[in-house]
Design a protein around this motif. Structure first.
Motif, short mmCIF file in Angstrom:
data_model
loop_
_atom_site.label_atom_id
_atom_site.label_comp_id
_atom_site.label_asym_id
_atom_site.label_seq_id
_atom_site.Cartn_x
_atom_site.Cartn_y
_atom_site.Cartn_z
N ARG A 1 9.80 -4.28 -3.54
CA ARG A 1 8.61 -5.38 -3.70
C ARG A 1 7.38 -5.19 -4.26
NH1 ARG A 1 11.01 -8.69 0.09
NH2 ARG A 1 9.17 -9.19 1.24
N ALA A 2 7.01 -4.31 -4.72
CA ALA A 2 5.29 -4.18 -6.06
C ALA A 2 5.99 -5.35 -7.19
CB ALA A 2 4.96 -3.40 -5.93
N LEU A 3 7.10 -5.07 -7.60
CA LEU A 3 7.36 -5.75 -9.08
C LEU A 3 7.88 -7.44 -8.44
CD1 LEU A 3 9.20 -3.00 -10.23
CD2 LEU A 3 7.91 -3.62 -10.57
N ALA B 1 8.42 -9.35 -18.47
CA ALA B 1 8.51 -10.34 -17.16
C ALA B 1 7.35 -10.81 -16.92
CB ALA B 1 9.36 -10.11 -16.64
N LEU B 2 6.18 -10.22 -17.27
CA LEU B 2 5.07 -11.12 -16.14
C LEU B 2 5.17 -12.53 -17.11
CD1 LEU B 2 2.56 -7.75 -16.33
CD2 LEU B 2 4.16 -8.68 -14.39
N VAL C 1 3.08 -0.71 -13.92
CA VAL C 1 3.03 -2.15 -13.92
C VAL C 1 2.13 -3.71 -13.27
CG1 VAL C 1 4.19 -4.49 -13.06
CG2 VAL C 1 5.79 -2.05 -14.29
N LEU C 2 1.58 -2.93 -11.79
CA LEU C 2 0.66 -3.31 -11.11
C LEU C 2 -0.28 -3.10 -12.05
CD1 LEU C 2 2.25 -2.15 -7.33
CD2 LEU C 2 1.76 -4.55 -9.13
N GLY C 3 -0.95 -2.67 -12.89
CA GLY C 3 -2.14 -2.04 -13.32
C GLY C 3 -2.31 -3.76 -13.58
#
Length: 237
Positions: free
Chosen positions: A51-53, A109-110, A196-198
């Motif tokens: 879910r985070a990704l 992918a960001l 990744v979230l950072g």
């Protein structure tokens, strides 16, 4: 826990959990009967990472699955695809743990997306070599740096060697700080989610703080007195 409890713990609909299971994104539970399986904390963590990704970082589900495959099988097919241009790391001297391949695919992918950008990236490569960093030329940030350096040249403010080294030193200090706080428990999933979230969440924070710092430094250089303690700073000054 039963699948109903997993749904309750994660807040993810049953249909979505079953989709993750069918796609191999979520490992199957431990079968305790012909019609029942038990799930554990590892399943809760995996759903949290998915879910985070997908929801927070905005990765498409296909890329999320590639990232998860790299975590589960660092030397598997997903890693081989990465070596062919999907974000895996070549022989750069970085540890071969699978986390770096997964992180490379995830961050690539960001947004901003640069799927049409292909090496060589002469400006970016020269800049990175000048500051002595290890990198993979297929990492999305290399293409982003190439375009950014091209833009500053076109705008009449080309990157100087002095500016490059000043920026690099401060940004490396930020990276050291960020990664020194990477969780040590929870395995690769927790580490990847953090990294990744950072990146996804803090890039806008860094940009905003830099602009505010410019405003503050400019005001002080022009002789504007600092606002009194506790006073509201006027907007647009």
């Amino acid at each position: 826990m039963r699948i109903s409890e997993l749904v309750e713990r994660t807040g993810v609909p049953l249909a979505t959990v079953k989709f993750y299971l069918r796609q191999g994104m979520l490992p199957p539970g431990e079968a305790v009967s012909a019609t029942r399986a038990e799930y554990g904390e590892a399943h809760v963590r995996r759903i949290g990472l998915i879910r985070a990704l997908s929801d927070v970082a905005g990765l498409p589900l296909g890329r999320v699955k590639d990232v998860l495959d790299l975590i589960d099988e660092p030397g598997g097919e997903a890693a081989d695809q990465g070596q062919d241009g999907g974000g895996g790391l070549p022989d750069t001297g970085l540890p071969d743990t699978g986390l770096f391949d997964a992180l490379g695919q995830a961050v690539a992918a960001l947004p901003p997306y640069l799927e049409d950008a292909q090496p060589p990236f002469p400006r970016a490569e020269a800049a990175i070599a000048a500051i002595g960093q290890v990198y993979d030329e297929r990492y999305a940030a290399v293409a982003q740096l190439e375009r950014a350096l091209e833009a500053v040249e076109a705008g009449g403010i080309p990157m100087t060697e002095e500016r490059l080294h000043v920026y690099a030193a401060h940004l490396r200090a930020m990276a050291e700080y960020d990664l020194s706080r990477m969780p040590e428990d929870g395995g690769r999933e927790a580490q990847l989610g953090y990294a990744v979230l950072g990146t996804a969440l803090y890039d806008p924070v860094v940009a905003a703080l830099r602009r505010l710092a410019h405003q503050d430094v400019a005001a002080r250089r022009l002789g504007a007195p600092p606002p009194p303690a506790g006073a509201e700073t006027p907007k647009g000054t």
